[in-house]
Design a protein around this motif. Structure first.
Motif, PDB file in Angstrom:
ATOM      1  N   TYR A   1      64.549 -24.494 -21.492  1.00  0.00           N
ATOM      2  CA  TYR A   1      65.409 -24.756 -20.333  1.00  0.00           C
ATOM      3  C   TYR A   1      66.741 -25.350 -20.775  1.00  0.00           C
ATOM      4  O   TYR A   1      67.812 -24.890 -20.355  1.00  0.00           O
ATOM      5  CB  TYR A   1      64.686 -25.697 -19.373  1.00  0.00           C
ATOM      6  N   SER A  40      68.933 -22.888 -22.755  1.00  0.00           N
ATOM      7  CA  SER A  40      69.595 -21.917 -21.884  1.00  0.00           C
ATOM      8  C   SER A  40      70.797 -22.533 -21.176  1.00  0.00           C
ATOM      9  O   SER A  40      71.840 -21.886 -21.016  1.00  0.00           O
ATOM     10  CB  SER A  40      68.598 -21.358 -20.857  1.00  0.00           C
ATOM     11  N   PRO A  87      68.288 -20.220 -16.949  1.00  0.00           N
ATOM     12  CA  PRO A  87      67.176 -20.943 -17.583  1.00  0.00           C
ATOM     13  C   PRO A  87      65.818 -20.442 -17.102  1.00  0.00           C
ATOM     14  O   PRO A  87      65.680 -20.023 -15.948  1.00  0.00           O
ATOM     15  CB  PRO A  87      67.412 -22.389 -17.149  1.00  0.00           C
ATOM     16  N   LEU A 138      60.658 -24.193 -15.420  1.00  0.00           N
ATOM     17  CA  LEU A 138      60.044 -25.347 -16.078  1.00  0.00           C
ATOM     18  C   LEU A 138      58.565 -25.448 -15.697  1.00  0.00           C
ATOM     19  O   LEU A 138      58.169 -25.030 -14.610  1.00  0.00           O
ATOM     20  CB  LEU A 138      60.768 -26.632 -15.675  1.00  0.00           C
ATOM     21  N   PHE A 191      64.669 -31.886 -18.125  1.00  0.00           N
ATOM     22  CA  PHE A 191      65.126 -31.179 -16.923  1.00  0.00           C
ATOM     23  C   PHE A 191      66.453 -31.715 -16.400  1.00  0.00           C
ATOM     24  O   PHE A 191      66.869 -31.424 -15.283  1.00  0.00           O
ATOM     25  CB  PHE A 191      64.059 -31.226 -15.816  1.00  0.00           C
ATOM     26  N   ASP A 201      66.429 -25.423  -9.643  1.00  0.00           N
ATOM     27  CA  ASP A 201      65.498 -24.884 -10.634  1.00  0.00           C
ATOM     28  C   ASP A 201      64.937 -25.965 -11.543  1.00  0.00           C
ATOM     29  O   ASP A 201      63.980 -25.740 -12.274  1.00  0.00           O
ATOM     30  CB  ASP A 201      66.174 -23.782 -11.469  1.00  0.00           C
ATOM     31  N   SER A 202      65.515 -27.180 -11.495  1.00  0.00           N
ATOM     32  CA  SER A 202      64.976 -28.319 -12.249  1.00  0.00           C
ATOM     33  C   SER A 202      63.913 -29.077 -11.464  1.00  0.00           C
ATOM     34  O   SER A 202      63.307 -30.013 -11.986  1.00  0.00           O
ATOM     35  CB  SER A 202      66.114 -29.274 -12.616  1.00  0.00           C
TER      36      SER A 202
END
Length: 531
Positions: free
Chosen positions: A108, A111, A118, A121, A132, A457-458
């Protein structure tokens, strides 16, 4: 600009704060036709990077133990600093260099650095809070404490007194406020307050208590809001439970009287709604749930003023501390999935379209409906309670049937733009507060904003029927009520059993005085007990 400076003390607190900063970063807009609801100057500071370009980094200090930062580097793409040269002293012999194994970045982070999309996770790929993290920090924000190592079995950072001793030794050598905090405070034009996120049931509680001493010496009138993170004791061996609870008791006794507002938070253990699915063994999951509530509750303090004065930390404290000695508050939250927006619109803009609401997703808990349909003069109910529960074995199965009395409650609702009807003047608020207090009714303050909580996305997939890129309707509250007294008295009983004799009396008396303020009928202006 009403700046807020954040202090992050310890690994668990840094997990929560990382979600917080990722969310703040998502509110930035990058085109002329988009305007953010959030005033970024409150939590971010301008600066000049290594290449002379302007930078914007969080107003925060991040304290963690050796090994706790993972792959996060003090020198990043924005800044280059000269590390002090290591003095060789009087030794003229050969030097032996021992190097620790380098922690490898996960896919992650790699990226993100390469500017690529990414990968998702997982609980396995998140080993540290930096795994993250999506934000660049100023080098002065990173403070590693090398005296202790994260998760060490030889020197565990668990006992409250260890944190106290560590702060005292570091402060004697460096003057931590002068070295770390003062430069951030002097940059602020009009500091709104200090936000502290700290563990309170381990050695970080002692570190935070002594830090609060120094803050009050230097900034006596500044509002200080302390979020006390506690671990769930359900998974802790019995022999360590009394140590944890004793640490918590000492933290409350010494931190709460100095804080403007003290909010103990832990993962809900009694009842979690069906729309929440998380791995309680993962700090990434647990901290995401806590950060959702913390970030939503504090959102009004960083919004741009829209036709009226900004709601500050002081106003929040004033709504909760009704009788002048009630600064320990309970955090609650509900999410309303039918008010969640889809991923077509970036959250944080004034042009959020209300037609993007997905009305096909009903709330999965009846309490969400109660929150949505509450009346302005009634105390709302919520799905999740983050206040630490009673934990003594003899209290299991015993429930307080009497409904708790609420002294003050502040609510923050992230609702669609057409529901943000909050047009009251300061005179109306003052009259309503006086009327309700005279009648013995709870003081209620409600804030509404059309800004939903972004699911990045984290952020782990802990909420049902949501995905990365979508957003969520969240409703939170802080309240002071009589159940706080029950919690403090329970800790007082533990102190009487587990603390050494030389410390027991003073600590027990301190907790007893704190608990009295949350008993129904107590009033700082009452003369009933003057005899």
């Amino acid at each position: 600009m009403h700046e807020i400076i954040t202090l992050q003390l310890g690994q668990r607190s840094n997990y929560v704060a990382t979600h917080f900063w990722n969310t703040q970063e998502s509110y930035f807009t990058y085109s002329a036709d988009q305007e953010s609801l959030v005033d970024h100057d409150i939590h971010f500071r301008p600066g000049i990077g290594a290449d002379g370009s302007e930078t914007f980094t969080p107003r925060t200090l991040i304290y963690d133990l050796k090994g706790g930062f993972g792959t996060l580097k003090k020198i990043n793409a924005l800044y280059e600093i000269d590390e002090p040269a290591v003095s060789h002293g009087l030794w003229n012999g050969p030097a032996v260099v021992q190097r620790q194994e380098v922690i490898q970045q996960n896919a992650y982070q790699q990226s993100l650095e390469e500017g690529l999309e990414p990968p998702p996770l997982t609980t396995e790929s998140v080993r540290y809070w930096s795994d993250f993290n999506r934000v660049y920090f100023h080098p002065r924000s990173i403070v590693q404490l090398n005296e202790y190592e994260l998760n060490s079995s030889l020197m565990p950072f668990e006992n409250w007194s260890l944190g106290e001793e560590l702060f005292n030794s570091l402060d004697k050598e460096h003057d931590l406020l002068d070295r770390d905090l003062r430069s951030f405070a002097e940059e602020a034009d009009h500091m709104q307050g200090i936000q502290v996120i700290s563990g309170v049931d381990d050695a970080w509680g002692g570190f935070a208590a002594r830090y609060m001493d120094r803050i009050r010496d230097e900034y006596g009138k500044t509002a200080v809001c302390v979020w006390g993170v506690e671990d769930s004791i359900k998974s802790i061996p019995r022999e360590k439970r009394f140590t944890r609870l004793s640490n918590t008791a000492r933290s409350i006794s010494e931190i709460a009287p100095q804080a403007s507002l003290f909010i103990p938070i832990t993962v809900p253990t009694a009842r979690v709604p069906s729309y929440v699915s998380m791995d309680t063994r993962s700090q990434w999951h647990v901290s995401a749930l806590l950060a959702t509530a913390l970030e939503s509750m504090t959102l009004p303090s960083r919004l741009k003023a829209q036709g009226r004065s900004r709601e500050t930390i002081d106003q929040l404290i004033n709504a909760l501390n009704v009788n002048g000695n009630q600064n320990i508050a309970k955090l609650r939250m509900s999410t309303d999935q039918k008010e969640a927006l889809n991923g077509n619109s970036r959250p944080g803009r004034l042009d959020v379209p209300t037609q993007d609401r997905d009305t096909r997703m009903p709330s999965q808990d009846r309490h969400s409906e109660e929150v949505h349909e509450d009346k302005e003069d009634e105390v709302s109910t919520f799905d999740m309670d983050f206040f630490p529960p009673e934990s003594l074995e003899q209290n299991r199965g015993r429930r307080n049937i009497k409904k708790p009395h609420v002294f003050g409650q502040a609510e923050s609702h992230r609702v669609p733009e057409d529901d943000t009807t909050n047009e009251t003047t300061e005179q109306d608020e003052g009259f309503e507060r006086a009327r309700r207090r005279a009648a013995g009714l709870p003081i209620i303050q409600k804030s509404r904003t059309p800004l939903p909580f972004p699911l990045l996305d984290s952020f782990p997939h802990i909420f049902a029927r949501t995905s990365s890129g979508s957003s969520l309707g969240v409703k939170t509250s802080l309240s002071t009520d009589t159940t706080v007294a029950a919690r403090i008295k329970e800790l007082q009983n533990i102190v009487n059993r587990a603390i050494s004799v030389d410390e027991r009396e003073a600590l027990s008396n301190s907790l007893g005085e704190i608990a009295e303020a949350y008993e129904e009928g107590w009033d700082s202006g009452s003369d009933e007990d003057d005899d």
